[in-house]
Scaffold this motif. Structure first.
Motif, PDB file in Angstrom:
ATOM      1  N   ASP A  25       0.817  -1.219   0.000  1.00  0.00           N
ATOM      2  CA  ASP A  25       0.000   0.000   0.000  1.00  0.00           C
ATOM      3  C   ASP A  25       0.847   1.263   0.000  1.00  0.00           C
ATOM      4  OD1 ASP A  25      -2.823  -1.119   0.338  1.00  0.00           O
ATOM      5  OD2 ASP A  25      -1.742  -2.114   1.962  1.00  0.00           O
ATOM      6  N   GLY A  26       2.050   1.169   0.496  1.00  0.00           N
ATOM      7  CA  GLY A  26       2.940   2.319   0.543  1.00  0.00           C
ATOM      8  C   GLY A  26       4.320   1.871   0.958  1.00  0.00           C
ATOM      9  N   SER A  27       5.294   2.804   0.911  1.00  0.00           N
ATOM     10  CA  SER A  27       6.675   2.438   1.221  1.00  0.00           C
ATOM     11  C   SER A  27       7.383   3.567   1.959  1.00  0.00           C
ATOM     12  CB  SER A  27       7.441   2.059  -0.048  1.00  0.00           C
ATOM     13  OG  SER A  27       7.370   3.086  -1.017  1.00  0.00           O
ATOM     14  N   LEU A  28       8.386   3.172   2.730  1.00  0.00           N
ATOM     15  CA  LEU A  28       9.171   4.086   3.551  1.00  0.00           C
ATOM     16  C   LEU A  28      10.637   3.714   3.410  1.00  0.00           C
ATOM     17  CD1 LEU A  28       9.559   6.209   5.843  1.00  0.00           C
ATOM     18  CD2 LEU A  28       9.073   4.367   7.480  1.00  0.00           C
ATOM     19  N   SER A  29      11.456   4.653   2.925  1.00  0.00           N
ATOM     20  CA  SER A  29      12.890   4.427   2.770  1.00  0.00           C
ATOM     21  C   SER A  29      13.645   5.288   3.766  1.00  0.00           C
ATOM     22  CB  SER A  29      13.331   4.768   1.340  1.00  0.00           C
ATOM     23  OG  SER A  29      14.749   4.793   1.251  1.00  0.00           O
ATOM     24  N   LEU A  30      14.523   4.649   4.545  1.00  0.00           N
ATOM     25  CA  LEU A  30      15.349   5.346   5.521  1.00  0.00           C
ATOM     26  C   LEU A  30      16.795   5.297   5.049  1.00  0.00           C
ATOM     27  CD1 LEU A  30      13.840   3.745   8.767  1.00  0.00           C
ATOM     28  CD2 LEU A  30      13.249   5.958   7.761  1.00  0.00           C
ATOM     29  N   CYS A  31      17.416   6.459   4.870  1.00  0.00           N
ATOM     30  CA  CYS A  31      18.813   6.580   4.409  1.00  0.00           C
ATOM     31  C   CYS A  31      19.051   5.677   3.210  1.00  0.00           C
ATOM     32  CB  CYS A  31      19.810   6.252   5.528  1.00  0.00           C
ATOM     33  SG  CYS A  31      19.577   4.637   6.329  1.00  0.00           S
TER      34      CYS A  31
ATOM     35  N   ASN B 182      10.475   9.215   2.137  1.00  0.00           N
ATOM     36  CA  ASN B 182      11.900   8.971   2.356  1.00  0.00           C
ATOM     37  C   ASN B 182      12.412   9.885   3.452  1.00  0.00           C
ATOM     38  OD1 ASN B 182      11.627   7.317   0.161  1.00  0.00           O
ATOM     39  ND2 ASN B 182      13.159   8.330  -1.094  1.00  0.00           N
ATOM     40  N   VAL B 183      13.297   9.358   4.291  1.00  0.00           N
ATOM     41  CA  VAL B 183      13.945  10.151   5.334  1.00  0.00           C
ATOM     42  C   VAL B 183      15.445   9.920   5.243  1.00  0.00           C
ATOM     43  CG1 VAL B 183      14.053  10.685   7.788  1.00  0.00           C
ATOM     44  CG2 VAL B 183      11.919   9.824   6.809  1.00  0.00           C
TER      45      VAL B 183
END
Length: 457
Positions: free
Chosen positions: A148-154, A349-350
């Motif tokens: 449903d969604g995505s989160l990228s860290l560094c 993204n963070v």
């Protein structure tokens, strides 16, 4: 009897093709360890009061030989996520190193195994850190129907071709300016021993150079070609804005780290997968690249202090024999590890501003591709004011997750500004830092994506 024996054999083959697992349950959480048909290990942690959302975690680069499964960034964040009712899952990937061709199918197989054991999730979020940000973005682009969604860290969201080009540039500068007569192969590394020997020789040259003003200026120039920030480890003192010597001293350690592993050892492993050298610097104007660097002012100041001609050194770089890529290796790297920018599901993204391994400018490269693909409304990027690679607090990670969840629930981005993110972070975990800031990264040195396949110079 023959029929029963044949059936038994067929059953054994079928069982062997299914994921295997072992379950350990506590009063609050069910923990599952298992193995996929690929040989990859997986793990799952499901709280008794599961909230219906599963977080599919993609871990960072693992050089091996150890290759454990992971389903979260760190234990403190894990405890908070389980308290909130999230199910956490992730695999080891079937191989170590630049394993994207194993990582994506293994992550999707882990998601399938979870669904078969625990039932369909009401919401699935792919997330990952570092190299796992590349894996997460590959899932988001190529298999959006699974999430449903995505989160990228560094995340390594600039993609594989851009990554290896930008890893070549600083070592090309170091060899050309600090060890012009040394036999140091930068590409086409046949084995790990060759890679280690090359890294050791170039490291020795860097160490020697650090003892002179001219050498330090040249190290700063190499750092600038990779956008290595002046404050890049939390253990370092944060230098004053114009304390150029302190800036370079911090970068020196990061440059040596780049030489020790990514530029040679990790490159050799990736070249083996790609079938040759997947990076080049033919046609690159290093004076122009320095002009776009986030730390160019420092370089100019240190060259002036050393009484050294920056113009002459840039001309030497531009005259030096160049590295050409193997077209087939570039094709492999581009097709497996670069991005189109086409997002059909929201991604947040963070990135820390002080990342030396995957500089924050990687986010500029992804945004460029996403804008070209017409997907800008689905991407948001946020930044934390801290040094180091993936040095996020649990509070900062939960704030990012809450923001993405709100986007999935409401259909619009709300509260992606630093004030709102810090407020969310403090509420989610008041015991750890909240450092979101307003930040706009400079352009990536040599972006390459599938929306602009002719670029990279």
């Amino acid at each position: 009897m023959r029929t029963r024996t044949a059936l038994a054999a067929a059953l054994l083959l079928a069982v062997g093709a299914l994921p295997t697992s072992a379950v350990a349950a506590t009063a609050d959480t069910t923990h599952v360890d298992g193995q996929l048909p690929s040989g990859a290990a997986y793990m799952m942690d499901v709280p008794a009061d599961w909230n219906g959302t599963v977080l599919l975690f993609s871990h960072g680069y693992t050089p091996g030989p150890a290759n454990p499964a992971r389903d979260v960034t760190d234990e403190a964040t894990k405890a908070l996520l389980l308290q909130r009712g999230y199910a956490l899952i992730g695999s080891s990937y079937a191989s170590t190193g630049w394993a994207v061709t194993d990582a994506v199918p293994d992550q999707l197989a882990t998601l399938t195994a979870f669904t078969e054991r625990f039932g369909a999730a009401s919401r699935t979020i792919a997330w990952g850190q570092s190299y796992g940000g590349l894996v997460t973005t590959a899932i988001a682009e190529r298999h959006p129907e699974r999430i449903d969604g995505s989160l990228s860290l560094c995340g390594l969201v600039h993609g594989g071709v851009a990554n290896w080009n930008s890893t070549l540039d600083p070592v090309f500068a170091l060899k050309t300016l600090l060890a012009p007569g040394a036999d140091i192969p930068l590409v086409d590394l046949p084995d790990q021993q060759t890679a280690a020997d090359a890294a050791n020789t170039l490291t020795a040259a860097v160490d020697t150079a650090q003892s002179t003003p001219a050498g330090r200026a040249r190290i700063a120039l190499a750092a600038a070609l990779h956008n290595i920030p002046a404050w890049n480890q939390p253990t370092q003192p944060r230098p004053a804005a114009t304390d150029w010597d302190a800036h370079e001293a911090n970068q020196y350690e990061a440059v040596k780290g780049l030489v020790k592993l990514p530029a040679f050892s990790w490159r050799q492993e990736a070249e083996t997968r790609a079938g040759g050298n997947m990076s080049w610097n033919t046609g690159v104007d290093y004076a122009r690249m320095l002009g776009r660097s986030s730390v160019r002012t420092e370089v100019t100041a240190l060259y002036k202090k050393a009484g050294l001609s920056l113009k002459a050194d840039l001309a030497a770089l531009n005259r030096a024999p160049r590295v050409s890529a193997d077209p087939a290796a570039v094709t492999w790297m581009a097709s497996t590890s670069s991005f189109t920018g086409r997002l059909t599901k929201p991604q947040l993204n963070v990135h820390t501003t002080g990342d030396a391994l995957i500089p924050v400018q990687a986010e500029s490269a992804l945004k460029r591709a996403v804008d070209a693909a017409g997907s800008a409304s689905r991407l948001r990027q946020a930044y934390t004011d801290n040094a180091g690679h993936c040095t996020f607090s649990p509070a900062e990670q939960l704030a990012a997750l809450d923001t993405l969840e709100d986007r999935l629930t409401t259909g619009r981005w709300v509260g992606t500004d630093p004030g709102a993110l810090n407020s969310r972070a403090a509420k989610a975990d008041p015991t750890t830092p909240t450092r979101y800031v307003s930040y706009h990264p400079s352009p990536y040195p040599r972006p390459y994506d599938l929306a602009h396949p002719g670029d990279g110079r």
